[in-house]
Scaffold this active site. Sequence first.
Site, PDB file in Angstrom:
ATOM      1  CG  ASP A 185      -8.339 -11.448   3.211  1.00 60.34           C
ATOM      2  OD1 ASP A 185      -9.517 -11.170   2.265  1.00 60.34           O
ATOM      3  OD2 ASP A 185      -8.520 -10.972   4.222  1.00 60.34           O
ATOM      4  CG  LEU A 186      -3.871  -9.954   7.374  1.00 64.87           C
ATOM      5  CD1 LEU A 186      -3.448  -8.567   8.117  1.00 64.87           C
ATOM      6  CD2 LEU A 186      -2.791 -11.061   7.770  1.00 64.87           C
ATOM      7  CE  LYS A 198      -6.749   3.073  10.747  1.00 68.91           C
ATOM      8  NZ  LYS A 198      -5.822   2.234  10.542  1.00 68.91           N
ATOM      9  CG  ASP A 212     -13.981  18.044   5.106  1.00 55.62           C
ATOM     10  OD1 ASP A 212     -13.324  16.888   5.163  1.00 55.62           O
ATOM     11  OD2 ASP A 212     -13.963  18.571   4.071  1.00 55.62           O
ATOM     12  N   GLY A 223       0.695  -1.265  -0.010  1.00 61.10           N
ATOM     13  CA  GLY A 223      -0.051   0.208   0.231  1.00 61.10           C
ATOM     14  C   GLY A 223       0.713   1.310   0.066  1.00 61.10           C
ATOM     15  CG  LEU A 241      -2.014  -8.232  -4.292  1.00 61.21           C
ATOM     16  CD1 LEU A 241      -1.596  -9.401  -5.575  1.00 61.21           C
ATOM     17  CD2 LEU A 241      -1.244  -7.283  -4.222  1.00 61.21           C
ATOM     18  CG  ASN A 281      -6.858   0.333  -1.744  1.00 58.53           C
ATOM     19  OD1 ASN A 281      -6.985   0.730  -3.033  1.00 58.53           O
ATOM     20  ND2 ASN A 281      -6.802   1.252  -0.666  1.00 58.53           N
ATOM     21  NE  ARG A 301     -14.058  15.861   2.512  1.00 58.23           N
ATOM     22  CZ  ARG A 301     -12.965  15.449   2.081  1.00 58.23           C
ATOM     23  NH1 ARG A 301     -12.531  14.482   1.055  1.00 58.23           N
ATOM     24  NH2 ARG A 301     -11.912  15.430   2.901  1.00 58.23           N
ATOM     25  CE1 TYR A 356      -9.620   6.465   8.956  1.00 63.39           C
ATOM     26  CE2 TYR A 356      -9.063   4.540   8.296  1.00 63.39           C
ATOM     27  CZ  TYR A 356      -8.492   5.641   8.432  1.00 63.39           C
ATOM     28  OH  TYR A 356      -7.000   5.977   8.719  1.00 63.39           O
ATOM     29  CB  SER A 377      -5.806   8.141  11.543  1.00 63.99           C
ATOM     30  OG  SER A 377      -6.229   9.132  10.987  1.00 63.99           O
TER      31      SER A 377
HETATM   32  C1  WQD Z   1      -7.882  17.390   3.214  1.00 62.15           C
HETATM   33  C2  WQD Z   1      -8.383  18.776   3.110  1.00 62.15           C
HETATM   34  C3  WQD Z   1     -10.665  18.855   2.540  1.00 62.15           C
HETATM   35  C4  WQD Z   1     -10.279  16.990  -1.593  1.00 62.15           C
HETATM   36  C5  WQD Z   1      -8.667  12.004   5.616  1.00 62.15           C
HETATM   37  C6  WQD Z   1      -8.990  10.910   6.665  1.00 62.15           C
HETATM   38  C7  WQD Z   1      -7.765  10.803   7.395  1.00 62.15           C
HETATM   39  C8  WQD Z   1      -6.569  10.263   6.476  1.00 62.15           C
HETATM   40  C9  WQD Z   1      -6.305  11.393   5.358  1.00 62.15           C
HETATM   41  C10 WQD Z   1      -6.401   7.780   6.203  1.00 62.15           C
HETATM   42  C11 WQD Z   1      -9.686  19.113   3.432  1.00 62.15           C
HETATM   43  C12 WQD Z   1      -9.951  19.288   1.238  1.00 62.15           C
HETATM   44  C13 WQD Z   1      -9.856  17.672  -0.242  1.00 62.15           C
HETATM   45  C14 WQD Z   1     -10.775  17.727  -2.531  1.00 62.15           C
HETATM   46  C15 WQD Z   1     -10.693  19.626  -0.922  1.00 62.15           C
HETATM   47  N1  WQD Z   1      -7.094   8.889   5.771  1.00 62.15           N
HETATM   48  N2  WQD Z   1     -10.367  18.818  -0.128  1.00 62.15           N
HETATM   49  N3  WQD Z   1     -10.987  19.016  -2.256  1.00 62.15           N
HETATM   50  O1  WQD Z   1     -10.194  14.604   5.044  1.00 62.15           O
HETATM   51  O2  WQD Z   1      -8.222  15.688   6.246  1.00 62.15           O
HETATM   52  O3  WQD Z   1      -8.279  12.970   6.041  1.00 62.15           O
HETATM   53  O4  WQD Z   1      -7.502  11.444   4.586  1.00 62.15           O
HETATM   54  O5  WQD Z   1      -5.887   7.625   7.088  1.00 62.15           O
HETATM   55  O6  WQD Z   1      -8.098   9.752   8.187  1.00 62.15           O
HETATM   56  O7  WQD Z   1     -10.007  11.762   7.297  1.00 62.15           O
HETATM   57  O8  WQD Z   1      -7.895  14.412   3.997  1.00 62.15           O
HETATM   58  O9  WQD Z   1      -7.094  15.009   1.688  1.00 62.15           O
HETATM   59  O10 WQD Z   1      -9.357  14.263   2.052  1.00 62.15           O
HETATM   60  O11 WQD Z   1      -8.782  16.412   2.611  1.00 62.15           O
HETATM   61  O12 WQD Z   1     -11.038  20.788  -0.686  1.00 62.15           O
HETATM   62  O13 WQD Z   1     -11.138  17.429  -3.677  1.00 62.15           O
HETATM   63  O14 WQD Z   1      -8.533  19.035   1.500  1.00 62.15           O
HETATM   64  O15 WQD Z   1     -11.903  19.606   2.581  1.00 62.15           O
HETATM   65  O16 WQD Z   1      -9.872  20.021   4.122  1.00 62.15           O
HETATM   66  P1  WQD Z   1      -8.658  14.560   5.405  1.00 62.15           P
HETATM   67  P2  WQD Z   1      -8.428  14.829   2.658  1.00 62.15           P
END
Ligand code: WQD
Length: 339
Positions: free
Chosen positions: A58-59, A154, A299, A10, A33, A35, A296, A150, A125
Site C-alpha cells: 500500500d503506497l 488529478k 456530467d 487495475g 488489491l 480495487n 446525472r 477525484y 484525466s
Molecule cells: C459517459 C456518458 C453519462 C452511465 C468518468 C470520469 C472520468 C473517467 C471516466 C476515471 C455520460 C452516460 C453513464 C449510465 C449513462 N474516470 N451514462 N448511463 O462520466 O464521461 O467520465 O469516467 O478516470 O474521469 O469522469 O464516463 O462512463 O460515467 O459516462 O447515460 O448508466 O455516459 O451521462 O454522458 P464520464 P461515464
Amino acid sequence: MKVLVTGGLGFIGSHTVVELQNKGFEVVIIDNLSNSSIEVLDGITAITGVKPHFEKLDLKEKVDVVQFFEKYNDIVGVIHFAASKAVGESVKEPLMYYENNIGTLVYMLQEVSKLDKQNFIFSSSCTVYGQADELPITENAPIKPAESPYGNTKQIGEEIIRDTCKVNDNLSCIALRYFNPIGAHPSAEIGELPIGVPQNLVPYITQTGIGMREQLSVFGGDYETPDGTCIRDYIHVVDLAKAHVIALERLLEEKNLSNYEVFNLGTGKGSSVLEAIESFDRVSGKSLKYQIVGRREGDITAAYADTTKANDVLGWKTELTLDDAMASAWKWEQKIRNT
Ligand code: WQD
C-alpha cells in the site's frame, strides 16, 4: 529493462503491463488489491507467457515505498496508476481520495527524485478540463475548477509533478490525460472489473446486454448535441496502454522533450450515448433495452480530444474503433459471466 507499474492489476494498468511485456520490458507491479484481484496476474501471464514480479504494497505506507526502491534500485521508469477513481465516491469521501491519490504520489516522487535518472508517467484525466470552451480539446485548454475531489486530485497531482520536475533535472515526467477508456484485451483474459453497480457507461451496457441489469438509464436526452445525449471520446484500453509504452520509450530516448509534458489520449472522435448503444447492438446482434431519464449531476455535455500533440510528438495514434472496443467489452462480459 525493469519498469515499475503501480496499480498494475487495475483496468488500465493490467493492459499496460501486457503491452510493456510485449515490447520486452521486465515489469514489477505494485498493487494493494483494494480495487483489483490477484487473478489479474494470471490473466496477464496467460496473454504474454511471462509472469510479472508482484509486490502487494500500500503506497500510503511510506516505509514500504522507501524499502521498495532500496530493493528494486534498477528501475528505468515508473508508470503510476495507483489511485482511487470513482467520481461519486470521491464526493462522499474527499479525505480518503486526497490521502490515497495525493499522499501516495508525494511518497513516490520523493523516492524517484533521489535516483540519478528517473522517468515517471502519471495517469491523469480529461476531467481536468471540465466542460471545455472549445472542441476538440487541446492540451492548452484552460484547466477548470474540478467538479469532484477525484478530478481535483488529478489537477493537484499534475501541479505537484510539474513543481517537482522544475527542481529535479534528473526527473523526466509525462502526464497522460485519458478521455474515456473502454473495452478489454481481445483475448478476454483481462478487462474491466467494476465493483458493484457500474458507474461508467460501457460496463453498464454490457451488464444490461448479458441480463444482469434490467435496462440502461440514459442520463439526459436534452443536451445541446445532435441526438440530445452526451458526447464522449471512447478510447480502446489497448490503444491507451500502447500510448504508455510509447511515452516511456520517448523518455528513455531522452530526445527533445522538456522534463514535464502533458498529452491528451483520445481517438479525436466524439460519440454520443445513443451511438454507443448502436455500437453495442451492431457488435452483439442484440437490441439493448434503455430508457432516457433525467441528467446525472456533474456530467458535461461533450468532450473529445485534439490528438495532434500525441500524434506528432509521441508518434502515437489510436488504431481501434468504437465497435472494436465495444466488441471486446462484450466478449469480456460473456467470458466473466461464463456464457
Ligand atoms: C459517459 C456518458 C453519462 C452511465 C468518468 C470520469 C472520468 C473517467 C471516466 C476515471 C455520460 C452516460 C453513464 C449510465 C449513462 N474516470 N451514462 N448511463 O462520466 O464521461 O467520465 O469516467 O478516470 O474521469 O469522469 O464516463 O462512463 O460515467 O459516462 O447515460 O448508466 O455516459 O451521462 O454522458 P464520464 P461515464
